[in-house]
Design a protein around this motif. Structure first.
Motif, PDB file in Angstrom:
ATOM      1  N   MET A   1     -10.896   3.480  -4.336  1.00 58.35           N
ATOM      2  CA  MET A   1     -10.805   4.074  -5.670  1.00 58.35           C
ATOM      3  C   MET A   1      -9.350   4.347  -6.048  1.00 58.35           C
ATOM      4  N   THR A   2      -8.543   4.723  -5.081  1.00 57.19           N
ATOM      5  CA  THR A   2      -7.135   5.009  -5.355  1.00 57.19           C
ATOM      6  C   THR A   2      -6.423   3.782  -5.904  1.00 57.19           C
ATOM      7  N   LEU A   3      -6.703   2.605  -5.350  1.00 57.71           N
ATOM      8  CA  LEU A   3      -6.108   1.370  -5.874  1.00 57.71           C
ATOM      9  C   LEU A   3      -6.511   1.132  -7.321  1.00 57.71           C
ATOM     10  N   VAL A   4      -7.792   1.377  -7.621  1.00 53.34           N
ATOM     11  CA  VAL A   4      -8.272   1.202  -8.991  1.00 53.34           C
ATOM     12  C   VAL A   4      -7.564   2.168  -9.934  1.00 53.34           C
ATOM     13  N   ILE A   5      -7.453   3.421  -9.523  1.00 50.57           N
ATOM     14  CA  ILE A   5      -6.823   4.434 -10.370  1.00 50.57           C
ATOM     15  C   ILE A   5      -5.337   4.139 -10.558  1.00 50.57           C
ATOM     16  N   ILE A   6      -4.671   3.627  -9.531  1.00 51.13           N
ATOM     17  CA  ILE A   6      -3.252   3.289  -9.662  1.00 51.13           C
ATOM     18  C   ILE A   6      -3.043   2.253 -10.756  1.00 51.13           C
ATOM     19  N   THR A   7      -3.981   1.314 -10.901  1.00 54.94           N
ATOM     20  CA  THR A   7      -3.862   0.299 -11.957  1.00 54.94           C
ATOM     21  C   THR A   7      -4.239   0.846 -13.331  1.00 54.94           C
ATOM     22  N   GLY A   8      -4.667   2.097 -13.373  1.00 52.39           N
ATOM     23  CA  GLY A   8      -5.070   2.698 -14.644  1.00 52.39           C
ATOM     24  C   GLY A   8      -6.538   2.521 -14.963  1.00 52.39           C
ATOM     25  N   GLY A   9      -7.335   2.096 -13.979  1.00 52.26           N
ATOM     26  CA  GLY A   9      -8.764   1.892 -14.185  1.00 52.26           C
ATOM     27  C   GLY A   9      -9.599   2.995 -13.572  1.00 52.26           C
ATOM     28  N   ILE A  10     -10.887   2.779 -13.554  1.00 54.23           N
ATOM     29  CA  ILE A  10     -11.844   3.728 -12.967  1.00 54.23           C
ATOM     30  C   ILE A  10     -13.065   2.929 -12.526  1.00 54.23           C
ATOM     31  N   ASP A  11     -13.715   3.398 -11.467  1.00 55.51           N
ATOM     32  CA  ASP A  11     -14.915   2.725 -10.970  1.00 55.51           C
ATOM     33  C   ASP A  11     -15.999   3.766 -10.743  1.00 55.51           C
TER      34      ASP A  11
END
Length: 332
Positions: A69-79
């Motif tokens: 999830m941290t990788l997703v959030i770093i890109t500005g996304g959410i899962d």
């Protein structure tokens, strides 16, 4: 005056140390340590070997998914789909092994399912420009529905000829008495930290979160990186599902329900910025640890468990407030 190589290295190390001390992750870590010290004196059961074993093992499932999830959030996304993906992968593993297939085939089926789900999310978001919130919210419902279809909404607790191997995989302690899930968490955290800090892929992830348009202009394959990031997020949920199945010894269709909120909370509390561009693997672990310590302490202190959401939500608000104050000071 000339500056020697040793002086340059020492200055860089001091700057890294001061940056860490001033980070949100550091202060959350201090909060975890202080809470553990307080609970050790306030209760008789917190510092026992059994309770500490349970805490370290329970925190791993949220922490493993929080890494992705941290990788997703770093890109500005959410899962938002990770809890349901965990359920689907757990059920695929259980149903496959219950049908008589080996543990290797069951794990391969679960991992393959996670990657397909992650690829679907990533393609919809990166190539078709769907909002991450909408795509993953839809997948939250789809994945859990598919888990119900796969099992006919029943509990699966028999895992075929490799039943004992699966239980040992998730519930054993193969090295120095440390629970296997903890070992998996440590290995995955080290791998994630290495990727984010030392690889081109990691630099691309931060570049997208910092300024996606600028990243595109500089030649970063933004779409492919986004697809990869959502595949990693789903994969982390699949791995957590496999491990949790072995730990619980049974799979129900409500496993992982609401877990996505805890995972996002762990990442944000650990220092990940929902606006993108900021986050660390260590922060994900620290955030997950704080959530588990809060959950564990409520029962030991005799506080109604219904207060859990209030404490975790308060921790999220404080974490965001801390980040805003720090950004305001830096902008002055």
């Amino acid at each position: 005056m000339a500056v020697t190589l040793d002086q340059t290295i020492a200055q860089r190390e001091r700057s890294r140390l001061s940056e860490f001390v001033g980070s949100q992750t550091f202060w959350v870590l201090i909060a975890v340590i202080l809470a553990c010290i307080f609970l050790s004196f306030a209760t008789d059961s917190f510092a026992t070997a059994k309770n500490l074993y349970n805490i370290t093992r329970n925190v791993t499932f949220v922490a493993i998914i929080a890494l992705g999830m941290t990788l997703v959030i770093i890109t500005g996304g959410i899962d938002l789909s990770v809890g349901s993906v965990l359920c689907l992968c757990s059920m695929v593993l259980a149903v496959t092994m219950n049908a008589g297939y080996s543990i290797e085939i069951g794990i391969a089926a679960a991992i393959g399912t996670a990657l397909v789900v992650g690829a679907f999310n990533g393609v919809m978001i990166a190539y078709l420009d769907f909002p991450p919130f909408v795509v993953t919210l839809g997948m939250l419902s789809i994945a859990r529905s598919l888990a119900m279809v796969a099992s006919n909404n029943t509990v699966v607790f028999q895992f075929g000829p490799d039943h004992d191997q699966l239980l040992a995989l998730g519930g054993g302690a193969w090295f120095l008495g440390i629970a296997n899930p903890v070992l998996y968490m440590i290995v995955l955290a080290l791998l994630t930290g290495f990727v984010l800090r030392w690889t081109r892929f990691g630099r691309y992830v931060f570049a997208i979160g910092g300024n996606e348009h600028a990243a595109t202009l500089t030649g970063v394959p933004v779409r492919r990186i986004k697809v990869a990031v959502y595949m990693i997020s789903a994969l982390s949920a699949g791995i957590a599902g496999i491990v949790q199945t072995g730990w619980l010894g049974a799979v129900t269709t409500n496993i992982g329900a609401g877990m996505e909120l805890q995972v996002i909370a762990a990442a944000v509390i650990g220092g990940a910025n929902l606006a993108g561009g900021v986050g660390t693997a260590f922060g994900a672990l620290v955030g997950a640890a704080l959530i588990e310590v809060i959950r564990n302490s409520l029962g030991l202190l005799g506080i109604n468990a219904f207060w859990q959401g209030t404490f975790i939500g308060g921790a999220i608000v404080l974490a965001v407030l801390f980040d805003r104050i720090r950004n305001f000071r830096q902008s002055e």
